[in-house]
Enzyme design. Structure first.
Site, short mmCIF file in Angstrom:
data_model
loop_
_atom_site.label_atom_id
_atom_site.label_comp_id
_atom_site.label_asym_id
_atom_site.label_seq_id
_atom_site.Cartn_x
_atom_site.Cartn_y
_atom_site.Cartn_z
N GLU A 72 -11.14 -8.21 -8.74
CA GLU A 72 -10.67 -7.76 -7.52
C GLU A 72 -11.02 -8.56 -6.18
OE1 GLU A 72 -8.67 -5.24 -7.37
OE2 GLU A 72 -9.18 -4.22 -9.19
N ASN A 75 -8.37 -10.67 -3.89
CA ASN A 75 -8.35 -10.26 -2.49
C ASN A 75 -8.54 -11.84 -1.71
OD1 ASN A 75 -7.81 -7.73 -2.68
ND2 ASN A 75 -9.89 -7.09 -2.03
N ARG A 107 0.84 -3.56 -3.75
CA ARG A 107 -0.49 -3.46 -3.87
C ARG A 107 -0.78 -2.03 -3.68
NH1 ARG A 107 -1.22 -7.84 -6.15
NH2 ARG A 107 -3.23 -6.79 -6.52
N1 LIG Z 1 -10.68 -11.52 1.64
C1 LIG Z 1 -9.77 -10.69 2.23
N2 LIG Z 1 -9.31 -11.49 3.42
C2 LIG Z 1 -8.49 -10.71 4.16
N3 LIG Z 1 -8.28 -9.41 4.08
C3 LIG Z 1 -8.62 -8.68 2.95
C4 LIG Z 1 -9.47 -9.41 2.08
N4 LIG Z 1 -9.88 -8.46 1.09
C5 LIG Z 1 -9.26 -7.35 1.19
N5 LIG Z 1 -8.50 -7.44 2.64
C6 LIG Z 1 -7.79 -6.40 3.22
O1 LIG Z 1 -8.38 -5.14 2.76
C7 LIG Z 1 -7.25 -4.41 2.33
C8 LIG Z 1 -7.91 -3.51 1.36
O2 LIG Z 1 -8.20 -4.58 0.11
P1 LIG Z 1 -8.01 -3.63 -1.46
O3 LIG Z 1 -8.51 -4.75 -2.37
O4 LIG Z 1 -8.84 -2.43 -1.52
O5 LIG Z 1 -6.48 -3.37 -1.60
P2 LIG Z 1 -5.22 -4.28 -1.79
O6 LIG Z 1 -5.76 -5.69 -2.28
O7 LIG Z 1 -4.22 -4.09 -0.67
O8 LIG Z 1 -4.50 -3.49 -3.05
P3 LIG Z 1 -4.92 -3.63 -4.62
O9 LIG Z 1 -6.18 -4.18 -4.62
O10 LIG Z 1 -5.01 -2.17 -5.12
O11 LIG Z 1 -3.90 -4.41 -5.24
C9 LIG Z 1 -6.16 -5.36 1.83
O12 LIG Z 1 -4.93 -4.75 1.86
C10 LIG Z 1 -6.38 -6.25 3.11
O13 LIG Z 1 -5.61 -5.99 4.22
MG LIG Z 2 -7.12 -5.89 -3.74
#
Ligand SMILES: Nc1ncnc2c1ncn2[C@@H]1O[C@H](COP(=O)(O)OP(=O)(O)OP(=O)(O)O)[C@@H](O)[C@H]1O
Ligand SMILES: [Mg+2]
Lengths: 116, 144
Positions: B48, B52, B106
């Site tokens: 995860e 990200n 996502r």
């Molecule tokens: N390393 C990162 N750099 C920039 N933004 C991030 C980062 N990690 C997370 N985010 C932000 O936080 C939000 C939530 O992250 P999360 O992993 O919970 O959900 P997601 O990646 O959008 O969806 P999923 O993981 O369910 O596919 C993301 O949509 C993004 O906007």
């Molecule tokens: Mg994610």
């Protein structure tokens, strides 16, 4: 990672083998959507019994297909036996909207019942 | 507390490296001999955080993702860092179902998965500078 398809009437069975993450999600998505273009396919069973790993990217794939299938009045079911994947399905509340079975035969039976 | 073992890994933000990073983390952590389930928890959380960094941090451009793993007697601390775009509102980003990219299918469950599979998750982020995620887990099977 590999995906295999088979059919039971109007139900497409998509068996995903290996690991489902962001890297493999795009391929899986394309393959399933290609199969669903065929008008004979109405319902989908995601067979995850040979999937060894899934993260939240898998939730996106499953929910995305679910929305498409529902729009065309189709049904969906999941076959899963992996505890880690089960926790993710539970966490994302997928189990509240898509039935999950431990055996493929049960899933096929249940879908055919509900379609009739 | 001094770790009993430590390693660092650096790789570019290619999606092939998602499985590479989680397999490396699991292989390193397996030195402690936790259960298969506990190893799967670590693998999932690392996947995860690395995903990200690649899709949100670098938005599919090329950058460096770093992973540091520290092992203690019965626990692990894993730090995943990117120098990408950063998170404006960390509290909002950590909410279940929050995603900035619904267009990419996502689900916004990544942080929720990390929190539930690990004991503690810390997020440090600055817009334009990057994001650091620290994952902590104590292996209950080793607590005897
Ligand atoms: N390393 C990162 N750099 C920039 N933004 C991030 C980062 N990690 C997370 N985010 C932000 O936080 C939000 C939530 O992250 P999360 O992993 O919970 O959900 P997601 O990646 O959008 O969806 P999923 O993981 O369910 O596919 C993301 O949509 C993004 O906007
Ligand atoms: Mg994610």
């Amino acid at each position: 990672m590999q995906i295999k398809f088979s059919n039971r009437g109007t139900t497409l069975i998509a068996s995903i083998i290996g690991e489902l993450d962001h890297h493999s999600a795009e391929y899986i998505r394309q393959k399933i959507d290609n199969e669903m273009i065929k008008s004979t396919n109405k319902n989908v069973i995601f067979d995850l019994s040979k999937l060894s790993f899934m993260d939240s990217s898998g939730i996106g794939v499953i929910m995305g297909r679910y929305k498409n299938i529902q729009r065309l009045n189709g049904k969906m079911a999941i076959v899963n036996t992996n505890a880690q994947i089960d926790r993710i399905l539970e966490m994302a509340s997928i189990k509240k909207i898509i039935p999950v079975y431990e055996k493929l035969d049960t899933a096929i039976g249940a879908l055919q019942q509900s379609v009739r | 507390m001094q770790p009993i073992n430590e390693m660092n890994l650096e790789f570019i933000s290619k999606s092939n490296n998602e499985s590479f990073a989680r397999i490396v983390a699991a292989a390193f952590v397996s030195q402690l001999d936790p259960t298969v389930e506990e190893l799967a928890d670590v693998k999932t959380a690392v996947s995860e955080a690395v995903t990200n960094a690649i899709i949100h941090g670098y938005e599919n451009t090329t950058g460096i993702v770093k992973m540091n793993c520290k092992l203690y007697k019965d626990s692990v601390e894993i730090t995943i860092t990117d120098k990408g775009k950063g998170i404006e509102n960390v509290e909002l980003a950590r909410q279940p179902l929050y995603t900035s990219r619904p267009d990419m299918e996502r689900s916004g469950m990544g942080f929720t998965v990390m929190e539930s599979f690990m004991d503690k998750v810390e997020v440090f982020s600055e817009v334009g500078k990057g994001t650091t995620v620290v994952l902590y887990k104590t292996f209950k099977s080793l607590r005897k």
